[in-house]
Write a protein that holds these residues in place. Structure first.
Motif, short mmCIF file in Angstrom:
data_model
loop_
_atom_site.label_atom_id
_atom_site.label_comp_id
_atom_site.label_asym_id
_atom_site.label_seq_id
_atom_site.Cartn_x
_atom_site.Cartn_y
_atom_site.Cartn_z
N TYR A 264 0.88 -1.16 0.00
CA TYR A 264 0.00 0.00 0.00
C TYR A 264 0.93 1.22 0.00
O TYR A 264 1.58 1.51 1.00
N PHE B 197 2.08 5.32 -0.98
CA PHE B 197 1.56 6.68 -0.95
C PHE B 197 2.67 7.67 -1.31
O PHE B 197 3.84 7.41 -1.09
N TYR C 166 3.29 11.85 -0.46
CA TYR C 166 2.87 13.06 0.22
C TYR C 166 3.83 14.18 -0.16
O TYR C 166 5.00 13.94 -0.47
N PHE D 79 -1.57 14.83 1.11
CA PHE D 79 -1.70 13.61 0.33
C PHE D 79 -1.73 13.94 -1.16
O PHE D 79 -2.44 14.85 -1.59
N LYS E 17 -2.21 7.50 -4.09
CA LYS E 17 -1.93 6.22 -3.45
C LYS E 17 -2.13 5.10 -4.45
O LYS E 17 -2.91 5.22 -5.41
N ILE F 242 -3.20 1.09 -4.24
CA ILE F 242 -3.66 -0.03 -3.41
C ILE F 242 -3.70 -1.28 -4.26
O ILE F 242 -3.13 -2.32 -3.92
N PHE G 145 7.60 13.00 -0.06
CA PHE G 145 7.82 11.79 0.72
C PHE G 145 7.04 10.63 0.13
O PHE G 145 5.83 10.73 -0.10
N ARG H 260 2.38 1.56 3.83
CA ARG H 260 1.50 1.52 5.00
C ARG H 260 1.30 0.10 5.52
O ARG H 260 1.07 -0.83 4.74
N LEU I 225 2.00 4.82 8.65
CA LEU I 225 2.77 5.03 7.44
C LEU I 225 4.26 4.95 7.78
O LEU I 225 4.68 5.45 8.82
N PHE J 40 7.76 6.15 6.23
CA PHE J 40 8.19 7.12 5.24
C PHE J 40 9.62 6.89 4.77
O PHE J 40 10.47 6.39 5.51
#
Lengths: 116, 116
Positions: free
Chosen positions: B32, B34, B36, B46, B49, B51, B90, B94, B104, B106
């Motif tokens: 998962y 992401f 940012y 955000f 993402k 998934i 970043f 997750r 999360l 990072f």
């Protein structure tokens, strides 16, 4: 909707003093997270609340750090006594989850803590 | 343990040129992922993402990211950079817990500088 708010935005304290940071999550968000970024390094996880319960506190560096979330609303992070290496930016984030929904975390603007 | 790496501390791009910010990940199970962005004196926002589903994910402000399972990468891209894209980016992976969110993790961040 109001976002995640953190107070204070900046704090300068002397080594050995106590500081309390506050985070107000987005209303209705059960999940609340604390993170910190030290000296331009990566953002490190500190802990995760689900409502008033600590789901994961594996990132708390030592027992000088105490986080609370009474009533499952706002949260405080207390550092007592503060050390020089605690300086950094402390971020709070919140989210609302259902199943494996993977909702994005909403972050506050952070509290910049300087310990001298 | 899950982790992400951002191999570049800084990326410099001329306005109007395409940009890429690199991210590789290491996970057990399904990732998962992401992205940012942090603008000066602000919290993390955000962007997008991944998934499941299409490998090319579209997000805010014209950004997109390509998930590549064989290379374990999730690079952030934009076809034409703007000066206003200059910020800290970043990548994160997750740990998801059913109905309870999850922290999360990072990367160390990449500073993007777009020059006119």
């Amino acid at each position: 909707e109001a976002g995640v708010t953190q107070f204070p935005s900046h704090s300068v304290i002397e080594k050995g003093q106590t500081v309390t940071l506050r985070c107000d999550p987005i209303s209705g968000h059960d999940n609340l997270y604390w993170y910190r970024r030290v000296m331009g390094k990566e953002i490190k996880f500190l802990l995760h609340f689900v409502k008033e319960s600590k789901q994961d506190e594996s990132g708390m560096p030592n027992n000088r750090f105490l986080a609370e979330r009474t009533g499952g609303t706002y949260s405080t992070l207390k550092v007592q006594p503060a050390e020089l290496e605690d300086s950094g930016v402390y971020f709070c984030a919140s989210s609302q989850e259902r199943g494996f929904s993977n909702s994005p975390l909403h972050f506050g603007n952070g509290t910049r803590l300087t310990v001298t | 343990a899950q982790s992400v790496a951002q191999p570049e501390d800084q990326v410099n791009v001329a306005e109007g040129n395409p940009l890429t910010v690199k991210c590789t990940y290491s996970v057990s199970g399904n990732p998962y992922l992401f992205w940012y962005v942090q603008y000066p004196n602000r919290g993390l926002q955000f962007l997008l993402k991944y998934i499941t589903g299409d490998n090319l994910v579209k997000g805010s402000y014209g950004f997109e990211a390509e998930f590549n399972k064989s290379q374990t990468s999730f690079h952030l891209k934009k076809p034409s950079a703007l000066v206003s894209d200059s910020a800290l980016y970043f990548c994160a992976v997750r740990d998801v817990i059913y109905n309870q969110g999850g922290k999360l993790i990072f990367g160390q961040g990449t500073e993007l500088s777009v020059k006119p």
